[in-house]
Design a protein around this motif. Structure first.
Motif, PDB file in Angstrom:
ATOM      1  N   SER A  38      35.602  41.673  53.326  1.00  0.00           N
ATOM      2  CA  SER A  38      35.845  42.668  54.369  1.00  0.00           C
ATOM      3  C   SER A  38      36.505  43.948  53.851  1.00  0.00           C
ATOM      4  O   SER A  38      36.788  44.839  54.629  1.00  0.00           O
ATOM      5  N   SER A  39      36.751  44.028  52.578  1.00  0.00           N
ATOM      6  CA  SER A  39      37.430  45.196  52.018  1.00  0.00           C
ATOM      7  C   SER A  39      36.627  45.762  50.851  1.00  0.00           C
ATOM      8  O   SER A  39      35.869  45.048  50.194  1.00  0.00           O
ATOM      9  N   GLN A  40      36.828  47.017  50.616  1.00  0.00           N
ATOM     10  CA  GLN A  40      36.176  47.641  49.457  1.00  0.00           C
ATOM     11  C   GLN A  40      36.946  47.346  48.173  1.00  0.00           C
ATOM     12  O   GLN A  40      36.452  47.589  47.080  1.00  0.00           O
ATOM     13  N   ILE A  41      38.132  46.841  48.317  1.00  0.00           N
ATOM     14  CA  ILE A  41      38.970  46.507  47.157  1.00  0.00           C
ATOM     15  C   ILE A  41      39.001  44.992  47.003  1.00  0.00           C
ATOM     16  O   ILE A  41      39.538  44.277  47.837  1.00  0.00           O
ATOM     17  N   ALA A  42      38.409  44.501  45.924  1.00  0.00           N
ATOM     18  CA  ALA A  42      38.379  43.059  45.666  1.00  0.00           C
ATOM     19  C   ALA A  42      39.697  42.626  45.015  1.00  0.00           C
ATOM     20  O   ALA A  42      40.108  43.184  43.997  1.00  0.00           O
ATOM     21  N   LEU A  43      40.342  41.630  45.611  1.00  0.00           N
ATOM     22  CA  LEU A  43      41.601  41.126  45.074  1.00  0.00           C
ATOM     23  C   LEU A  43      41.427  39.894  44.183  1.00  0.00           C
ATOM     24  O   LEU A  43      42.268  39.617  43.331  1.00  0.00           O
ATOM     25  N   THR A  44      40.352  39.153  44.396  1.00  0.00           N
ATOM     26  CA  THR A  44      40.175  37.898  43.664  1.00  0.00           C
ATOM     27  C   THR A  44      40.190  38.072  42.146  1.00  0.00           C
ATOM     28  O   THR A  44      40.849  37.281  41.459  1.00  0.00           O
ATOM     29  N   PRO A  45      39.495  39.077  41.595  1.00  0.00           N
ATOM     30  CA  PRO A  45      39.520  39.197  40.123  1.00  0.00           C
ATOM     31  C   PRO A  45      40.922  39.382  39.542  1.00  0.00           C
ATOM     32  O   PRO A  45      41.237  38.840  38.487  1.00  0.00           O
ATOM     33  N   SER A  46      41.780  40.105  40.254  1.00  0.00           N
ATOM     34  CA  SER A  46      43.116  40.346  39.710  1.00  0.00           C
ATOM     35  C   SER A  46      44.137  39.306  40.170  1.00  0.00           C
ATOM     36  O   SER A  46      44.999  38.892  39.392  1.00  0.00           O
ATOM     37  N   LEU A  47      44.058  38.858  41.423  1.00  0.00           N
ATOM     38  CA  LEU A  47      45.053  37.918  41.938  1.00  0.00           C
ATOM     39  C   LEU A  47      44.671  36.457  41.756  1.00  0.00           C
ATOM     40  O   LEU A  47      45.541  35.592  41.748  1.00  0.00           O
ATOM     41  N   GLY A  48      43.394  36.159  41.617  1.00  0.00           N
ATOM     42  CA  GLY A  48      42.946  34.775  41.467  1.00  0.00           C
ATOM     43  C   GLY A  48      43.655  34.040  40.335  1.00  0.00           C
ATOM     44  O   GLY A  48      44.235  32.968  40.560  1.00  0.00           O
ATOM     45  N   PRO A  49      43.641  34.587  39.126  1.00  0.00           N
ATOM     46  CA  PRO A  49      44.329  33.904  38.018  1.00  0.00           C
ATOM     47  C   PRO A  49      45.839  33.778  38.256  1.00  0.00           C
ATOM     48  O   PRO A  49      46.449  32.767  37.914  1.00  0.00           O
ATOM     49  N   TRP A  50      46.448  34.780  38.871  1.00  0.00           N
ATOM     50  CA  TRP A  50      47.879  34.739  39.160  1.00  0.00           C
ATOM     51  C   TRP A  50      48.181  33.606  40.135  1.00  0.00           C
ATOM     52  O   TRP A  50      49.131  32.842  39.944  1.00  0.00           O
ATOM     53  N   VAL A  51      47.357  33.488  41.170  1.00  0.00           N
ATOM     54  CA  VAL A  51      47.545  32.435  42.170  1.00  0.00           C
ATOM     55  C   VAL A  51      47.412  31.058  41.517  1.00  0.00           C
ATOM     56  O   VAL A  51      48.190  30.147  41.807  1.00  0.00           O
ATOM     57  N   GLU A  52      46.463  30.882  40.635  1.00  0.00           N
ATOM     58  CA  GLU A  52      46.245  29.581  39.994  1.00  0.00           C
ATOM     59  C   GLU A  52      47.434  29.156  39.136  1.00  0.00           C
ATOM     60  O   GLU A  52      47.647  27.976  38.917  1.00  0.00           O
ATOM     61  N   ARG A  53      48.224  30.117  38.679  1.00  0.00           N
ATOM     62  CA  ARG A  53      49.385  29.789  37.846  1.00  0.00           C
ATOM     63  C   ARG A  53      50.640  29.493  38.670  1.00  0.00           C
ATOM     64  O   ARG A  53      51.633  29.049  38.117  1.00  0.00           O
ATOM     65  N   ARG A  54      50.608  29.757  39.957  1.00  0.00           N
ATOM     66  CA  ARG A  54      51.779  29.534  40.807  1.00  0.00           C
ATOM     67  C   ARG A  54      52.043  28.056  40.994  1.00  0.00           C
ATOM     68  O   ARG A  54      51.139  27.226  40.981  1.00  0.00           O
TER      69      ARG A  54
END
Length: 90
Positions: free
Chosen positions: A43-59
Motif C-alpha cells: 500500500s505504500s511507494q516505500i518498501a520497508l521489507t528489504p531494510s526492516l525484514g533482516p532487522w526484525v528477524e534478529r530481534r
C-alpha cells in the motif's frame, strides 16, 4: 502460579510445555510482523521489507534459538529441585 495466565502458569509446572507455548508465541509474532511489513509494502511507494525484514528477524521476539536455551536452563533447574526429593524417597 494461580494468578498467572494459564500458559505462563504451565511454564512453572511443566517447563517443556511452557517453552513450547513461548515458541508458538514467538513464531506468531514473527509471522505477524512479516505480514504487517508485506501489507505496508503493497500500500505504500516505500518498501520497508528489504531494510526492516533482516532487522526484525534478529530481534529477540522473533528468535526461537533463545527458547531452546531457556528450556535447557529450566530443565536443569527443575532437576536440581527434584534431586533432593528423589534422594529422600530411596
Amino acid at each position: 502460579l494461580r494468578s498467572l495466565p494459564r500458559p505462563l502458569a504451565t511454564l512453572g509446572r511443566n517447563p517443556s510445555a511452557g517453552v513450547d507455548w513461548l515458541r508458538g508465541y514467538a513464531e506468531l509474532n514473527r509471522v505477524a510482523v512479516r505480514k504487517i511489513l508485506k501489507k505496508h509494502d503493497k500500500s505504500s511507494q516505500i518498501a520497508l521489507t528489504p531494510s526492516l525484514g533482516p532487522w526484525v528477524e534478529r530481534r529477540a521476539f522473533a528468535s526461537l534459538r533463545g527458547l531452546d536455551a531457556l528450556l535447557r536452563a529450566a530443565e536443569n533447574f527443575l532437576a536440581l529441585l527434584v534431586a533432593p526429593l528423589d534422594g529422600r524417597r530411596s
